[in-house]
Design a protein around this motif. Structure first.
Motif, mmCIF file in Angstrom:
data_model
loop_
_atom_site.group_PDB
_atom_site.id
_atom_site.type_symbol
_atom_site.label_atom_id
_atom_site.label_comp_id
_atom_site.label_asym_id
_atom_site.label_seq_id
_atom_site.Cartn_x
_atom_site.Cartn_y
_atom_site.Cartn_z
ATOM 1 N N ALA A 80 0.795 -1.216 0.036
ATOM 2 C CA ALA A 80 0.168 -0.220 -0.047
ATOM 3 C C ALA A 80 0.959 1.298 0.035
ATOM 4 O O ALA A 80 0.470 2.202 -0.749
ATOM 5 C CB ALA A 80 -0.947 0.035 1.390
ATOM 6 N N THR A 102 -3.765 4.453 -2.414
ATOM 7 C CA THR A 102 -3.055 3.147 -2.182
ATOM 8 C C THR A 102 -3.822 2.076 -3.055
ATOM 9 O O THR A 102 -5.047 2.451 -3.721
ATOM 10 C CB THR A 102 -3.449 2.888 -0.570
ATOM 11 N N ALA A 103 -3.261 1.069 -3.379
ATOM 12 C CA ALA A 103 -3.721 0.047 -4.140
ATOM 13 C C ALA A 103 -5.274 -0.540 -3.682
ATOM 14 O O ALA A 103 -6.023 -0.560 -4.321
ATOM 15 C CB ALA A 103 -2.696 -1.251 -4.405
ATOM 16 N N ALA A 104 -5.195 -0.692 -2.312
ATOM 17 C CA ALA A 104 -6.750 -1.008 -1.860
ATOM 18 C C ALA A 104 -7.785 0.012 -2.081
ATOM 19 O O ALA A 104 -8.715 -0.112 -2.471
ATOM 20 C CB ALA A 104 -6.510 -1.362 -0.429
ATOM 21 N N GLU A 140 -8.435 -0.145 -5.655
ATOM 22 C CA GLU A 140 -9.458 -1.261 -5.846
ATOM 23 C C GLU A 140 -10.867 -0.986 -5.464
ATOM 24 O O GLU A 140 -11.999 -1.477 -6.185
ATOM 25 C CB GLU A 140 -8.969 -2.330 -5.423
ATOM 26 N N ALA A 141 -10.777 -0.396 -4.348
ATOM 27 C CA ALA A 141 -12.310 -0.108 -3.925
ATOM 28 C C ALA A 141 -12.978 1.062 -4.612
ATOM 29 O O ALA A 141 -14.255 1.562 -4.546
ATOM 30 C CB ALA A 141 -12.373 0.166 -2.311
ATOM 31 N N ARG A 144 -13.461 -4.626 1.591
ATOM 32 C CA ARG A 144 -12.337 -4.254 0.281
ATOM 33 C C ARG A 144 -10.929 -3.891 0.894
ATOM 34 O O ARG A 144 -10.342 -3.335 0.067
ATOM 35 C CB ARG A 144 -12.820 -3.160 -0.652
ATOM 36 N N GLY A 145 -10.890 -3.979 2.154
ATOM 37 C CA GLY A 145 -9.307 -3.461 2.593
ATOM 38 C C GLY A 145 -9.388 -1.946 2.760
ATOM 39 O O GLY A 145 -8.136 -1.354 2.753
ATOM 40 N N LEU A 146 -10.346 -1.322 2.637
ATOM 41 C CA LEU A 146 -10.303 0.283 2.784
ATOM 42 C C LEU A 146 -10.004 0.676 4.166
ATOM 43 O O LEU A 146 -9.170 1.758 4.080
ATOM 44 C CB LEU A 146 -11.763 0.788 2.400
ATOM 45 N N ALA A 194 -6.473 0.554 4.255
ATOM 46 C CA ALA A 194 -5.882 1.596 3.125
ATOM 47 C C ALA A 194 -5.763 2.902 3.820
ATOM 48 O O ALA A 194 -4.850 3.945 3.763
ATOM 49 C CB ALA A 194 -6.612 1.539 2.015
ATOM 50 N N ASP A 247 -3.071 3.194 6.664
ATOM 51 C CA ASP A 247 -1.601 3.254 5.846
ATOM 52 C C ASP A 247 -1.687 4.583 5.119
ATOM 53 O O ASP A 247 -0.511 5.274 5.260
ATOM 54 C CB ASP A 247 -1.758 2.228 4.552
ATOM 55 N N ARG A 296 1.963 -5.305 8.885
ATOM 56 C CA ARG A 296 2.436 -4.630 7.533
ATOM 57 C C ARG A 296 3.506 -3.826 7.762
ATOM 58 O O ARG A 296 4.336 -3.610 6.813
ATOM 59 C CB ARG A 296 1.297 -3.885 6.980
#
Length: 184
Positions: A4, A17-19, A22-23, A107-109, A112, A115, A151
């Motif tokens: 991230a 971030t990647a997450a 993606e969200a 979704r990992g938000l 994210a 991070d 992480r």
């Protein structure tokens, strides 16, 4: 450096971030006009202590630099982290609340958001530690912050910060999580 963190792009006040990508959201600094939406997300979370709507407006004004909001494609807030620098320990970022709108969960938000906020606080404020409090029965928050520590290659110390009897309203005890040191 986490995936991230490696995927952060754009101006430092608007980390991505990647997450978050993606969200389908972008991370941003909260503004006063976000206060009402942040209050609604907190209210609808079902797990946060809801503060007054006034306090969320103040948070967006006075602590915007140590908070972050996730915005959907229309710019509407769909998640947030509120935080502040601990006055007695200026190397410590205290995470006050974190919540994600129900439509964006899973979704990992939340990770994210953490991070993105700490990446900015490391760069802008030189923080080295993160603190938060979690009630003993909140396994989702426990998992979120333990995952965050993994992480970032940081340790986690837990202590009781406030016993239940300290609260006048029957509130559960609050566990203090100290995470660090964070690498810069």
């Amino acid at each position: 450096m986490t995936a991230a963190q490696a995927d952060l792009a754009g101006p430092p006040d608007k980390p991505r971030t990647a997450a978050a990508d993606e969200a389908g959201v972008r991370l941003d600094t909260p503004r006063i006009e976000d206060g009402a939406a942040i209050w609604r997300i907190a209210r609808d979370s079902g797990s946060l202590d809801l503060n007054s709507s006034y306090s969320y407006l103040l948070w967006c004004r006075d602590f915007a630099d140590t908070s972050v909001v996730a915005r959907d494609s229309d710019g509407a807030p769909v998640g947030f982290v509120t935080g502040y620098i601990r006055p007695a320990r200026p190397e410590t970022l205290v995470v006050w609340q974190i919540a994600v709108d129900a439509a964006f969960r899973g979704r990992g938000l939340a990770g994210a958001l953490l991070d993105g906020l700490t990446e900015r606080a490391l760069a802008d404020r030189g923080i080295r530690r993160l603190e938060t409090t979690i009630t003993p029965d909140n396994s989702a928050s426990d998992q979120l912050f333990r995952s965050y520590a993994r992480r970032h290659g940081a340790g986690v110390d837990r202590d009781v910060l406030f016993q239940g009897e300290h609260f006048p309203d029957g509130h559960e005890p609050e566990l203090l999580y100290r995470i660090g040191p964070l690498a810069g």
